[in-house]
Enzyme design. Sequence first.
Site, PDB file in Angstrom:
ATOM      1  N   LYS A  94      14.493 109.196 -88.161  1.00 41.53           N
ATOM      2  CA  LYS A  94      14.427 108.726 -89.551  1.00 41.53           C
ATOM      3  C   LYS A  94      15.423 109.493 -90.423  1.00 41.53           C
ATOM      4  CE  LYS A  94       9.747 107.034 -89.015  1.00 41.53           C
ATOM      5  NZ  LYS A  94       8.295 107.269 -89.024  1.00 41.53           N
ATOM      6  N   GLN A 139       4.339 111.459 -91.469  1.00 45.80           N
ATOM      7  CA  GLN A 139       4.303 110.952 -90.094  1.00 45.80           C
ATOM      8  C   GLN A 139       2.880 111.064 -89.533  1.00 45.80           C
ATOM      9  OE1 GLN A 139       6.950 109.496 -88.633  1.00 45.80           O
ATOM     10  NE2 GLN A 139       5.772 109.049 -86.814  1.00 45.80           N
ATOM     11  N   ASP A 179       5.885 103.447 -96.678  1.00 52.49           N
ATOM     12  CA  ASP A 179       5.226 102.991 -95.446  1.00 52.49           C
ATOM     13  C   ASP A 179       4.298 101.800 -95.745  1.00 52.49           C
ATOM     14  OD1 ASP A 179       5.618 103.987 -92.863  1.00 52.49           O
ATOM     15  OD2 ASP A 179       4.573 105.870 -93.290  1.00 52.49           O
TER      16      ASP A 179
HETATM   17  N1  GUN Z   1       3.284 106.836 -86.644  1.00 54.06           N
HETATM   18  C1  GUN Z   1       3.470 105.757 -85.857  1.00 54.06           C
HETATM   19  N2  GUN Z   1       4.001 104.733 -86.572  1.00 54.06           N
HETATM   20  C2  GUN Z   1       4.138 105.189 -87.836  1.00 54.06           C
HETATM   21  C3  GUN Z   1       4.639 104.599 -89.039  1.00 54.06           C
HETATM   22  O1  GUN Z   1       5.054 103.437 -89.100  1.00 54.06           O
HETATM   23  N3  GUN Z   1       4.614 105.389 -90.133  1.00 54.06           N
HETATM   24  C4  GUN Z   1       4.151 106.662 -90.098  1.00 54.06           C
HETATM   25  N4  GUN Z   1       4.147 107.362 -91.239  1.00 54.06           N
HETATM   26  N5  GUN Z   1       3.683 107.236 -89.019  1.00 54.06           N
HETATM   27  C5  GUN Z   1       3.686 106.500 -87.883  1.00 54.06           C
END
Ligand code: GUN
Length: 288
Positions: free
Chosen positions: A53, A97, A120
């Site tokens: 990211k 995350q 998100d």
């Molecule tokens: N962990 C697995 N997929 C995601 C996601 O799309 N966003 C976040 N913040 N954590 C994750």
Amino acid sequence: MTAQILDGNALAQKLRAGFKVRAEALAAQGARPGLAVILVGENAASQVYVRNKVNACAQAGFYSEKHAYAPDVVPQVVLDKIAELNADPKIHGILVQLPLPKHFNADAVLEAIAPQKDVDGFRAENVGALMQGKRCFIPCTPYGAMKFFEEAGITVKGKEAVIVGRSNIVGKPMAMLLMHAGATVTVCHSQTRDLKAHCLRADILVAAIGKAKMITGDMIKPGAVVIDVGINRISEGPDAGKLCGDVDFAAAKEVAGFITPVPGGVGPMTITMLLANTLESAERSLST
Ligand code: GUN
């Protein structure tokens, strides 16, 4: 029949090139898109996702910050950081995350993020707005999956769509997006009787279960569009260590009309749509 492969890397690259142009235009107006990523603990997969990211931000000309914490950090420390980022004008998106360590109340952490920075799309306000078809941040994975239909010229309106998996991150928002796009949607899950019969009705089949190769070739309607959201690591046999999806790709591609591979399908699109949401947040910050 051999399915047409829906190439997530190619689509991601194309979209990100456009984002870079928009990011520079925003930077010229004093609002370079900025993303803050919070990582707690040492989950190996999460570390890779966070690194990807941050790298994607740099490549698209976005500003980014990573805040990493030890697995035993006191939750208040993370909540205080979120409050600081909520007030920081350089930051347009905040991503925590998941999963968080067990001593965290994940809901409380996500709800601490300012709604206008919830890129998100996990906060209740966002989920509600998505359900009502109002402006919102669309959760990145289902948002990315929807882009494949647009890119390949696949009509969703009037189609039978079957989603396997009912998670808040993928299954439920995917159902909303497909419904808004005019599909008739069925959501299957671990309690569903005769999963195969449901899958065989699907013009669009979305697999988001988290079980390697659970969707076999005989569960796919000839010509169907198959979107594989799973990312599983094969634990034994000749392919041990490799990644595979929730769909048995080798068998499915002989039956389906279109299919996303793993890796190189939905995965690159998830990060791409995180960039899209952060960009949108930065654009909104100039107009409000
Ligand atoms: N962990 C697995 N997929 C995601 C996601 O799309 N966003 C976040 N913040 N954590 C994750």
